[in-house]
Design a protein around this motif. Sequence first.
Motif, short mmCIF file in Angstrom:
data_model
loop_
_atom_site.label_atom_id
_atom_site.label_comp_id
_atom_site.label_asym_id
_atom_site.label_seq_id
_atom_site.Cartn_x
_atom_site.Cartn_y
_atom_site.Cartn_z
N GLU A 15 5.43 -2.29 28.54
CA GLU A 15 4.51 -3.07 27.71
C GLU A 15 3.71 -4.06 28.56
N ARG A 16 2.50 -4.37 28.09
CA ARG A 16 1.69 -5.41 28.72
C ARG A 16 2.33 -6.76 28.44
N VAL A 25 7.98 -7.47 36.85
CA VAL A 25 6.61 -7.30 36.37
C VAL A 25 5.73 -6.78 37.50
N GLU A 26 4.92 -5.77 37.18
CA GLU A 26 3.86 -5.32 38.09
C GLU A 26 2.57 -6.01 37.67
N TYR A 27 2.09 -6.94 38.50
CA TYR A 27 0.93 -7.74 38.14
C TYR A 27 -0.37 -6.97 38.33
N ASP A 28 -1.39 -7.38 37.58
CA ASP A 28 -2.71 -6.75 37.69
C ASP A 28 -3.37 -7.04 39.04
N GLU A 29 -3.06 -8.17 39.61
CA GLU A 29 -3.65 -8.60 40.88
C GLU A 29 -2.54 -8.84 41.90
N ARG A 46 -0.72 -11.85 34.41
CA ARG A 46 -0.62 -10.75 33.47
C ARG A 46 -0.35 -9.45 34.19
N GLY A 47 0.33 -8.57 33.50
CA GLY A 47 0.66 -7.28 34.10
C GLY A 47 1.45 -6.42 33.14
N GLY A 63 2.43 -8.42 24.66
CA GLY A 63 1.25 -8.36 23.81
C GLY A 63 0.13 -7.61 24.49
N ALA A 64 -0.97 -7.46 23.80
CA ALA A 64 -2.13 -6.74 24.34
C ALA A 64 -2.96 -7.68 25.20
N TYR A 65 -2.36 -8.16 26.29
CA TYR A 65 -3.05 -9.10 27.18
C TYR A 65 -3.93 -8.34 28.16
N PRO A 66 -5.23 -8.56 28.15
CA PRO A 66 -6.11 -7.89 29.13
C PRO A 66 -5.97 -8.54 30.50
#
Length: 282
Positions: free
Chosen positions: A197-198, A229-233, A209-210, A266-269
Amino acid sequence: MDMDKNSLEALKAYVTAPGSQQQAASTVRLLVTHSNLKARFMEIRLDKHMTLGAVKTKLQTHCGTSAGSMVLTLKDATGSVVLAKNMMPDDKKLGYYSPEDGCILHVEDTDPMSLAAQGWLEDVSKVDKYVMSDADYDARENTYRQFKKKKLKEDPTWTLEKEIAKRRGVPYTEKTGGEEFDDEYQAEEASHIVEGERCEVMTQEGSKRGVIRYVGRCDGLPKGYWVGVEYDEPVGKNDGQVKGTRYFTCLPKRGGFVRPSAVSMGAYPPFDDEFFSDEDEL
């Protein structure tokens, strides 16, 4: 005109037959492999009336090899029996070689400068990634860094946890440290967290976020439950491995482990943010 029962049954059998689409008698579905690519292009539909030159032109859009640099080999469905090698000339029809559904059409790329050579179409590590300098980030408006500077100027004791408590309308209790943990520490919080999940991870220094990749205990970290957690950045501390034990796999500096209480699903972009401090993440 009304259809009788037999006609309806025949139509139903045709529509529901194996395969999402019915094919013409001259159409053949081939599995395509490539000398430079690991990927297989499942069931590419070709017409037996196509010339080999037309086949190569169509394959070029799938594999990146120019038609003039292709050498085609036809194999049976197992790949162990060669039915036709070095298929040529280009004006010969594909049907000449009697291909059947499930046969393998192998593309040999003879161009050393091909787009498909040396993994350029599959290995993302070969692609330069955009990295923003601190100076460029500082010049941007409406970032968390600017927000934090403004808040600290207003209140030198400001923390993100204080801000969250204020916005939620709940009292803020400052942590005093010295907390002892057992194997079930934050087990209740962890029971509601789902891998895949996000999420948004919140600490005193900011939020990241990730995607949640692991939930459970971690050898080498304090007792209790952790969330990987695998982060977006590249704002993490590892690649999913902690002290020799791998819990998930991601790019370097994209992984991190935090307590379940710091994670919100949640649906975190994705969004740009500053790095965690060493005190907030293990």
